[in-house]
Scaffold this active site. Structure first.
Site, PDB file in Angstrom:
ATOM      1  CG  HIS A 187     -16.521 120.040  35.683  1.00 17.96           C
ATOM      2  ND1 HIS A 187     -15.152 120.227  35.717  1.00 17.96           N
ATOM      3  CD2 HIS A 187     -17.060 121.039  36.452  1.00 17.96           C
ATOM      4  CE1 HIS A 187     -14.875 121.298  36.453  1.00 17.96           C
ATOM      5  NE2 HIS A 187     -16.018 121.796  36.914  1.00 17.96           N
TER       6      HIS A 187
ATOM      7  CG  HIS B  13     -18.004 122.421  41.976  1.00 18.65           C
ATOM      8  ND1 HIS B  13     -17.773 121.158  41.456  1.00 18.65           N
ATOM      9  CD2 HIS B  13     -17.747 123.279  40.958  1.00 18.65           C
ATOM     10  CE1 HIS B  13     -17.394 121.255  40.199  1.00 18.65           C
ATOM     11  NE2 HIS B  13     -17.371 122.526  39.865  1.00 18.65           N
TER      12      HIS B  13
ATOM     13  CD  GLU C  36     -22.375 129.869  39.036  1.00 17.71           C
ATOM     14  OE1 GLU C  36     -22.134 130.663  38.121  1.00 17.71           O
ATOM     15  OE2 GLU C  36     -21.506 129.326  39.727  1.00 17.71           O
ATOM     16  CG  ASP C  37     -24.287 125.640  36.769  1.00 14.12           C
ATOM     17  OD1 ASP C  37     -24.250 126.881  36.761  1.00 14.12           O
ATOM     18  OD2 ASP C  37     -23.304 124.914  36.513  1.00 14.12           O
TER      19      ASP C  37
ATOM     20  CG  ASP D  31     -14.205 124.368  39.306  1.00 11.98           C
ATOM     21  OD1 ASP D  31     -14.562 123.616  38.381  1.00 11.98           O
ATOM     22  OD2 ASP D  31     -14.569 125.562  39.392  1.00 11.98           O
TER      23      ASP D  31
ATOM     24  CG  ASP E 238      23.946 122.901  28.913  1.00 20.14           C
ATOM     25  OD1 ASP E 238      23.406 121.873  28.478  1.00 20.14           O
ATOM     26  OD2 ASP E 238      24.680 123.621  28.237  1.00 20.14           O
TER      27      ASP E 238
END
Length: 749
Positions: free
Chosen positions: A93, A117, A121-122, A184, A304
């Site tokens: 990712h 990024h 946080e992770d 992201d 159309d």
């Protein structure tokens, strides 16, 4: 198994999707959720470090590449062992996000931030550590993106407001924060198919509300279009699939006509001695869906119209091309827009015209120079494509961000700020002129009041009258593209709460509220009383003659200590005057004529008059075709004959269901829910309540869903019978503020 209507012919498919589009409901049909996600607009694939480096080598230096390699190794170690929902290693990712940023030709610190990024946080990594290894610029971008992720969006408007405020503050420090966040979100939307249907819908709604308009304002058109497609694909998978199939089929039929228009245009270039190129402009499923829904058109009516983009060398060639096209094909009156002389607020420039092509087919042309085309497609990214040179689009972006910050400072709380922001962020723009020829950009359907506040706060606060194109007009009228507006002021003129019902711009809304909040108590009381008396004109209400028990009941509901406080709430704009009058009228009606209990309803079953109660699932009204359900110990319940509950249960318990007819029920009243799509909920409330009362019915329940993009009123209307209900609905459809009226048959209002 593919649903039957998807196996039908083209005519049935178009009819089916048109019905789905035109019959919007508050909650999507649950059977849509079970459909598999159709082929994405762009295959996400699995990004690799090698492909990322190859992208970066096309425009970055060797030292930049080495920094990006180092960021990749760091992110790979940090996310080691983490797996995505799809089963892929998590590092795929961040690599994909960085690859999108590289496709946009962003600088090395931004691509490093894309790779890392999620690290703060992770993984427990600190910002200080990140700054030591990769520099403060990269660390600040990563920190800005991480702060946006910590407060997740939800259906709660306060959470959205707080998150948007954090995003704005991060953007104001470094625009690259939102570019990383957009990349992201784009990759997450491309790979959303592994999520549960309800989560796909929630994320799609959030993306459409915030990130799609953000991409538009930043001018990143390719991301804007792809996000729109992915939002439709994930929120309405069935509708997307039907439209996508019909779109593919229709392209084959259009090929001969497209080739003729293309060849005619190329010959026109040669005849007029203009150097340029012409491209067919594809319609997207989202664009077709939106046009069908807004204009109530069928697929064929939308499709159309042929679209072409003409790219020429100079600004002068744009106008020469326009003249040559108008000589070749007859232009459609009122369908020409000059965005070169009057650029859009995001820097977009171009000429738009619609002409009548071969066999009477409408053809849309967009005419741009190469530079205009770059800005139209890349927006703020042009700044990095030109290797950081100061550009007009960058100046416009900073001015836009500053206007958002000004709104935030004028708003009393996060919810009010978010409401004001949405007014400026989402609608289309119109462009009007001051008497000296200055161009002013405003949201669609803005008024001279919006115009005055856009010029200066004092001008708005003291507007007395106005002239539009030389004619005296009401300050609450809707302005059109190209209008010239002149404002007359008076020291005694001042904003009133009614203005909030008409203004469209966030700036005007914020300034009016700020003025009203600053009123002293006595002035607010006086204005509030005047507002109530003015709104009561044309009704049977006499404000001075209302009994004390009515005032006391309203004050108890609003938790106010006195009648003066109630007037002050109306005068300061904190309470909606029309809603106050509606509540007063409802309390008076309750005093005059109590509603008879539903248990006293009588019907004829097998020739016998039987006492029964009304089902709450389908709200039957006297005159509807009905059936009844009888269960031992629970009595008889009346359902509409077409009630889905009755039809399902009747199949399994046929012996407990009987057809029935209405008996004479005297003066009994019936309640039924209705949904109204309106142009402005505040303006519509007063007109709707008056109209319902004029037809002899009354509103006993009112709900206003919090959706400023699609204003709606949900009513519970009390009527004598179905004929009166039809009269009420017809009368409501005649109101200019009401776009659609639907009786809601399945409801627990």
């Amino acid at each position: 198994m593919v649903p039957k209507h998807l196996r039908a012919g083209a005519t049935d498919i178009v009819a089916s999707i048109r019905q789905s589009v035109l019959k919007e409901t508050a909650h999507p049909a649950t059977n849509e959720d079970t459909l598999p996600l159709v082929t994405p607009t762009r295959k996400a694939g699995i990004a690799t470090a090698a492909s990322l480096i190859e992208l970066c080598q096309s425009y970055l230096s060797h030292s930049d590449i080495e920094q990006i390699r180092a960021a990749y190794r760091y992110a790979d170690d940090a996310h080691l062992g983490q797996i995505r929902k799809s089963g892929e290693p998590y590092i795929t990712h961040p690599i994909a996000v960085a690859s999108i940023l590289a496709e946009w030709h962003l600088d090395a610190p931004t691509i490093q931030a894309g790779l890392m990024h999620d690290v703060l946080e992770d993984t427990g990594t600190s910002k200080i550590e990140l700054a030591k290894l990769f520099g403060m610029t990269t660390a600040d971008i990563v920190d800005g993106v991480s702060k946006l992720d910590k407060l997740k969006f939800s259906s709660n408007e306060l959470a959205q407001a707080e998150s948007f405020k954090k995003m704005l503050l991060a953007m104001s420090k470094d625009i690259r924060v939102i570019l990383v966040k957009l990349a992201d979100r784009l990759h997450n939307m491309r790979t959303l198919g592994v999520m549960r249907p309800e989560k796909r819908r929630r994320i799609a709604k959030e993306t459409l509300d915030v990130y799609v308009p953000m991409a538009h304002h930043l001018g990143i058109n390719h991301a804007f279009r792809e996000l729109q497609e992915l939002c439709l694909q994930n929120y309405h998978p069935r509708r997307y699939e039907v439209l996508h199939r019909e779109l593919i089929a229709a392209r084959k039929n259009r090929k001969p006509a497209l080739e003729k228009i293309l060849n005619d245009t190329k010959r026109m270039f040669a005849t007029a001695n203009i150097r340029g190129r012409v491209l067919g402009r594809e319609k997207t499923c989202y664009g077709i869906y939106t046009q069908m829904k807004i204009k109530k058109l069928s697929f064929s009516e939308v499709f159309d119209i042929y679209g072409f983009r003409v790219i020429v060398s100079t600004r002068e060639d744009c106008y020469r091309t326009l003249g040559a096209l108008h000589m070749m094909y007859k232009p459609v009156n009122g369908r020409f827009k000059d965005f070169i002389a009057i650029p859009k607020s995001n820097g977009y420039q171009g000429l738009h015209t619609t002409v009548i092509g071969p066999q009477g087919t409408p053809v849309e042309f967009q005419i741009r120079t190469e530079k205009m085309n770059d800005i139209a497609e890349q927006g703020i990214l042009v700044h990095w494509l030109n290797r950081g040179q100061e550009s007009e689009i960058q100046t416009l972006t900073h001015a836009w961000l500053q206007s958002l910050l000004d709104l935030q400072q004028r708003s009393s709380n996060s919810s009010e700020f978010y409401e004001n922001i949405k007014a400026d962020l989402f609608p289309d723009r119109i462009y009007v002129f001051t008497p000296k020829g200055k161009i002013v950009s405003l949201p669609q359907d803005s008024t001279p009041i919006d115009f005055a506040y856009q010029i200066h706060t004092d001008l708005g606060n003291h507007i007395r009258s106005c002239r539009v194109n030389g004619k005296v007009q009401e300050p609450t009228m809707r302005l059109q593209n190209g209008d010239m507006v002149e404002i007359n002021t008076s020291s005694t003129a001042h904003p009133t709460p009614d203005w909030l019902d008409y203004v469209k711009s966030g700036k005007a809304r914020a300034e009016i509220r700020q003025y009203l909040r600053g009123l002293d108590f006595d002035t607010a009381v006086r204005i509030g009383r005047e507002q109530l008396e003015m709104h009561a004109i044309g009704t049977d209400l006499k404000i001075d003659e209302l009994p004390d028990e009515i005032w006391n009941a309203v004050m108890r509901e609003m938790q106010l200590p006195s009648r003066a406080s109630l007037f002050a709430e109306a005068g300061s704009g904190r309470a909606n005057t029309a809603m106050l009058l509606h509540r007063i009228q409802a309390l008076l009606d309750d005093q005059k004529e109590p509603v008879e209990e539903a248990q006293s309803v009588h019907v004829i079953v097998n020739g016998t008059k039987t006492r029964a109660q009304l089902a709450r699932c389908c709200h039957p009204v006297w005159g509807d075709e009905i059936c009844v359900y009888e269960r031992a110990g629970h009595g008889v319940t009346i359902h509409r004959a077409t009630c889905s509950h009755a039809q399902r249960s009747g199949t399994n318990n046929a012996d407990q269901w009987e057809t029935a007819q209405w008996a004479d029920n005297g003066n009994l009243h019936f309640t039924t829910p209705m949904d109204l799509k309106v142009t402005n909920d505040r303006v519509a409330i007063l007109e709707v309540t008056r109209t319902v009362a004029q037809e002899g019915a009354s509103i006993v329940g009112l709900n206003i869903p919090d959706d400023r993009n699609n204003p709606e009123l949900q009513l519970l209307v009390q009527v004598d019978n179905r004929i009166q209900l039809m009269r009420v609905m017809r009368a409501l459809k005649q109101l200019k503020t009401v776009k659609a009226v639907n009786r809601r048959f399945e409801s627990s209002f």
